[in-house]
Design a protein around this motif. Structure first.
Motif: not given
Length: 158
Positions: A1-13, A16-21, A83-87, A115-120
């Motif tokens: 998987m490419t870095p973007i595909e890895t990050e999309v998959a991670r965030l899709q998981g 609906g969850q709180e990810v930061g305060v 994220a890894d690979g993000q510029v 996180i509400n949604s994420v898409k490549q």
């Protein structure tokens, strides 16, 4: 998987969850005055604490709504790493935004992210919609709620 595909998959998981305060920030009169100077919005409810104490139900001056909103970028720095690979990350706008409660001078605020949604979108761009709540310390009603769009740009796949 490419870095973007890895990050999309991670965030899709995490949808609906709180990810930061974020950390608390004090919005003092000096910050309000600087924002008023920068934006040329000198409305007295922001820059005249004595008059605001006399003539408003707030008991003093309040921050501009857009000042409160502008702190979202700072809160994001507290909560999200590149994220890894993000510029770069680019503010892409808002789907919804509501100002619910004024921030009084001297109050502390912080951001909470879900996180509400994420898409490549293509080989280099990922669009993330994040639910943002900016809360005021000691207040039940938050300062604002928003659906914030961010574009994460990744380097070309190798």
């Amino acid at each position: 998987m490419t870095p973007i595909e890895t990050e999309v998959a991670r965030l899709q998981g995490l949808i609906g969850q709180e990810v930061g305060v974020a950390n608390w920030i004090t919005v003092d009169q000096a910050m309000i005055d600087q924002f008023a100077d920068t934006t040329q919005d000198q409305q007295w409810i922001h820059v005249d604490p004595e008059r605001a104490a006399r003539e408003t139900p707030f008991g003093g001056s309040i921050a501009h709504g857009f000042l409160t909103l502008s702190l979202a970028s700072r809160f994001a720095y507290d909560c999200f790493a590149m994220a890894d690979g993000q510029v770069m990350g680019i503010n892409y706008g808002f789907n919804k935004l509501r100002f619910l409660n004024p921030v009084k001078a001297g109050a502390r605020v912080r951001g909470r992210f879900v996180i509400n949604s994420v898409k490549q979108r293509n080989a280099t761009d990922m669009l993330r919609e994040t639910g943002l709540t900016i809360e005021i310390e000691g207040q039940e009603t938050p300062a604002l709620i928003a659906e914030w769009l961010g574009l994460a740009v990744f380097g070309p796949a190798e």
